[in-house]
Design a protein around this motif. Structure first.
Motif: not given
Length: 313
Positions: A49-52, A70-74, A87-97
């Motif tokens: 949650e901190s990361i997100l 470019k989120p590095q999945i590791a 990771y998933d929520e990060t990708c989806r938020h960036a796409s919405k932006k």
């Protein structure tokens, strides 16, 4: 096609900047971490949650400057399922932006395994007759070590879902030469891989005469990049190594074609943790510091390209 979307964004934003979302918990401001560790204790959930929250603030501040993240999945996998949710929520938020997502997953295996990786990150997975999306990416990074039959499985989903991939060709790390610079039949291994990538690239050319199948070429090897630009004229380059790894704007110039296109340049630490570099930034202003660093990077690259007569805008 992915490549058409990427170049349209580059032209619109006048930017070739990609922000690498490689979250390091120890570098995330305490004002972000403290509330989640207080709420969840020293757990993966607190870390995720901190990361997100950190990622969302970065994304919100750079979305009109960068063309992709470019989120590095590791960096997410190390926190287990909670990390992958972030990771998933990060990708989806960036796409919405309005940002394109380059999933830095570096996958590559035998055919059936590569197909499963591709379904997870580019295509869809069948569940009882329904086709569901696991993780969202517009493009991914791929390891070509297993050859054409590995790449073929990704290409099928790239074509069907209009996605993209960047194949590791000449990476930015210092020890890349141990294998990538070995000679086979009079050619470096990275040159052989480049020829393989070029064969795939030529089959998927978009309206700007570039392909959705590109290559990872490190900024720390400008001479090699010049040769690779010749071998892969229609492949878009994803260029890591700018900034914290020592690559400069002059170093990335050989990755671009004469039209000023052909490459996007990634920076991770230099943007994410810019708030630590100057006294004028506080923990509270980490997002603004990231934005300032992204603008500086964009302008640095554009000024240098113009100096070399590679202006694209």
């Amino acid at each position: 096609m992915f490549i058409n979307k990427l170049i349209e964004s580059i032209k619109e934003k006048k930017s070739s900047v990609v922000v690498g979302l490689d979250p390091r918990l120890e570098l995330i401001p305490s004002i972000v971490k403290d509330k989640y560790f207080k709420k969840h204790g020293k757990t993966f959930k607190a870390a995720a949650e901190s990361i997100l929250e950190f990622n969302k603030e970065i994304i919100d501040n750079v979305c009109d400057i960068a063309v992709a993240v470019k989120p590095q999945i590791a960096f997410y996998e190390q926190y287990g399922i909670e990390g992958l949710k972030a990771y998933d929520e990060t990708c989806r938020h960036a796409s919405k932006k309005g940002l394109l997502i380059i999933g830095d997953i570096k996958r590559g295996d035998i055919g059936s395994t590569s197909k499963a990786y591709s379904k997870a990150h580019l295509g869809k997975t069948e569940v009882g007759g329904e086709y569901l999306q696991a993780f969202y990416s517009d493009s991914i990074t791929v390891n070509p070590y297993l050859g054409d039959d590995c790449l073929k499985e990704f290409v099928e989903d790239i074509e069907e879902y209009e996605k993209g991939m960047f194949v590791l060709v000449k990476t930015s790390n210092p020890s890349s030469s141990q294998l990538q610079d070995l000679e086979v039949e009079g050619k470096k291994i990275y040159e052989k891989v480049a020829e393989m990538v070029n064969n795939w690239s030529d089959q998927y050319i978009g309206k700007f005469n570039y392909s959705s199948i590109g290559a990872v070429v490190g900024a720390t090897y400008p001479e090699e990049a010049k040769r690779l630009r010749e071998l892969m004229p229609s492949s878009y380059f994803l260029v890591p190594g700018y900034g914290a790894q020592g690559g400069t704007a002059d170093d990335v110039v050989p990755c671009f074609n004469k039209d000023g296109l052909g490459a996007v340049v990634n920076s991770s630490r230099g943007i994410l943790y810019a708030y630590k570099k100057e006294e004028k930034w506080t923990e509270e202003s980490y997002g603004k510091a990231a934005r300032d660093a992204a603008i500086t990077m964009r302008d640095d690259i554009n000024t240098t390209l113009e100096k070399h007569d590679k202006k694209y805008w």
